[in-house]
Design a protein around this motif. Structure first.
Motif, PDB file in Angstrom:
ATOM      1  N   LEU A 104      10.870  12.093  -4.136  1.00 58.91           N
ATOM      2  CA  LEU A 104       9.877  13.356  -3.855  1.00 58.91           C
ATOM      3  C   LEU A 104       8.894  13.522  -2.385  1.00 58.91           C
ATOM      4  CD1 LEU A 104       9.395  12.571  -7.617  1.00 58.91           C
ATOM      5  CD2 LEU A 104       7.909  14.440  -6.921  1.00 58.91           C
ATOM      6  N   SER A 112       6.267   3.940  -6.022  1.00 59.47           N
ATOM      7  CA  SER A 112       7.296   4.311  -6.805  1.00 59.47           C
ATOM      8  C   SER A 112       7.287   3.369  -8.235  1.00 59.47           C
ATOM      9  CB  SER A 112       8.386   3.776  -6.484  1.00 59.47           C
ATOM     10  OG  SER A 112       8.646   2.384  -6.549  1.00 59.47           O
ATOM     11  N   TRP A 165       4.722  13.592 -14.572  1.00 60.60           N
ATOM     12  CA  TRP A 165       3.526  12.901 -14.118  1.00 60.60           C
ATOM     13  C   TRP A 165       2.515  13.910 -13.751  1.00 60.60           C
ATOM     14  CZ3 TRP A 165       8.247  12.951 -12.162  1.00 60.60           C
ATOM     15  CH2 TRP A 165       9.124  14.187 -11.325  1.00 60.60           C
ATOM     16  N   CYS A 210       1.900   8.907 -14.640  1.00 60.08           N
ATOM     17  CA  CYS A 210       3.070   8.860 -14.929  1.00 60.08           C
ATOM     18  C   CYS A 210       3.072   8.619 -16.128  1.00 60.08           C
ATOM     19  CB  CYS A 210       3.305   8.033 -13.701  1.00 60.08           C
ATOM     20  SG  CYS A 210       3.788   8.419 -11.846  1.00 60.08           S
ATOM     21  N   LEU A 253      -0.005  15.770 -10.865  1.00 58.31           N
ATOM     22  CA  LEU A 253      -0.749  15.461  -9.608  1.00 58.31           C
ATOM     23  C   LEU A 253      -2.137  15.771  -9.290  1.00 58.31           C
ATOM     24  CD1 LEU A 253       2.904  17.173  -7.160  1.00 58.31           C
ATOM     25  CD2 LEU A 253       1.709  14.938  -7.623  1.00 58.31           C
ATOM     26  N   GLY A 292       5.246  16.924  -2.783  1.00 60.29           N
ATOM     27  CA  GLY A 292       5.218  16.657  -4.838  1.00 60.29           C
ATOM     28  C   GLY A 292       6.171  17.491  -5.051  1.00 60.29           C
ATOM     29  N   PHE A 322       7.511   8.621  -5.008  1.00 58.20           N
ATOM     30  CA  PHE A 322       6.374   9.675  -4.691  1.00 58.20           C
ATOM     31  C   PHE A 322       5.939   9.156  -3.339  1.00 58.20           C
ATOM     32  CE2 PHE A 322       6.324   9.119  -9.343  1.00 58.20           C
ATOM     33  CZ  PHE A 322       6.363  10.692  -9.697  1.00 58.20           C
TER      34      PHE A 322
END
Length: 324
Positions: free
Chosen positions: A153, A303, A320, A278, A322, A157, A269
């Motif tokens: 990602l 990660s 997940w 997550c 954000l 995001g 990420f």
């Protein structure tokens, strides 16, 4: 867990017969009960192991099976039983073989027969329409053994790329391609770029702009013989030129029509868009909503990993959130 539940989860074992004898001659309930005792697991622990594999089964059902009040009969129950055999460290079909000829035939069908690829999307008729442009008649001849998806990602995001390494085995002579279907909705208004191909080349590709569905075929270097294995790699990358604004991604998942020995999902990420939470989820294909299995902790490389062993049929992924 209360003491009352614990008492209901464990039944006495008849020590006069060994587990080997019970697996050879039955009956099913006594063999299951003995195998559970030998493994030293309570029913709630077995249920937890099943949930990690995307299989939902109540403790009451497990209790009924080992007491002989009920037997596995429905396809979902027979599928769960195959996972229980693995959890208990038993040979394949050790318990299901005790259910009788009718159950064995149905169970073999669950084990050997692969569903059509459109069956993996039971509530999305657009997939069948999309695949009308791609040959699907031999898709069931390939069985996935192991697979590693690495999803990256970006700082906004959004999913930038997905790289897959996939080991498969041919179930019949002549298998020469593998189909893929991705729900790209929300990831872009153009199909992803397919790159970094190894041991395969890209065949026909179709894309539904309105639905965000992307499908196609990977062609092998040559037709395979039955039992032969092939390792392919490929990568999907979101196009960057003239890309329209997109919402940040919040999940990624894969659907499996057959059990897979090991599936590793690695979510990477960007440090500028780290999620505050997550969660790994898994579920059976027919379920309306996925089952959140457990929270995942961020590693040192920004990660998270979710690993499924002997998973499926079902879908497996990570969700997940954000922000702070």
């Amino acid at each position: 867990m209360t003491a009352q539940t614990e008492r209901a989860s464990v039944l006495p074992v008849n020590n006069a017969e060994s587990l080997e004898e019970l697996l050879e001659h039955g009956p099913f309930a006594a063999a299951l009960r003995s195998a559970i005792a030998a493994r030293g697991l309570s029913l709630d622990r077995i249920q937890d192991h099943l949930l990690r594999r995307g299989i939902k089964l109540s403790i009451a059902t497990l209790s009924y099976w080992q007491s002989g009040q009920r037997r596995p009969e429905r396809p979902a129950s027979l599928r769960a039983l195959k996972h229980i055999e693995v959890i208990l460290g038993l040979p394949t079909d050790a318990l299901s073989a005790l259910l009788g000829p009718a159950n064995r035939r149905e169970n073999r069908g669950l084990t050997e027969a692969a569903p059509a690829i459109t069956d993996l999307w039971p509530r999305n008729p657009a997939v069948a329409d999309l695949l009308a442009g791609v040959p699907t008649q031999v898709d069931t001849s390939m069985r996935r053994l192991t697979q590693h998806d690495r999803v990256t990602l970006g700082p906004d995001g959004r999913i930038m790329s997905m790289r897959c390494t996939q080991l498969m085995r041919a179930d019949r002579d002549g298998a020469d391609h593998f189909l893929f279907v991705f729900d790209w909705e929300g990831q872009g208004h153009s199909p992803p770029v397919v790159t970094n191909l190894r041991n395969c080349r890209l065949g026909r590709v179709v894309f539904n702009t309105m639905k965000g569905l992307f499908a196609g075929e990977f062609l092998f270097e040559r037709p395979l013989r039955r039992g032969e294995t092939v390792l392919i790699e490929y990568e999907f990358r979101n196009p960057t030129r003239n890309a329209r604004p997109r919402k940040p991604s919040d999940s990624y998942s894969r659907r499996f029509g057959r059990p897979i020995r090991e599936y590793v999902l690695e979510m990477c990420f960007d440090k500028q868009a780290l999620p505050r939470q997550c969660q790994h989820f898994a579920s059976q294909l027919e379920d309306e909503e996925p089952k959140l299995v457990r929270n995942l902790h961020m590693g040192v490389s920004n990660s998270v990993l979710a690993i499924g062993r002997d998973f499926g049929p079902g879908y497996f992924g990570v969700h997940w959130r954000l922000g702070r």
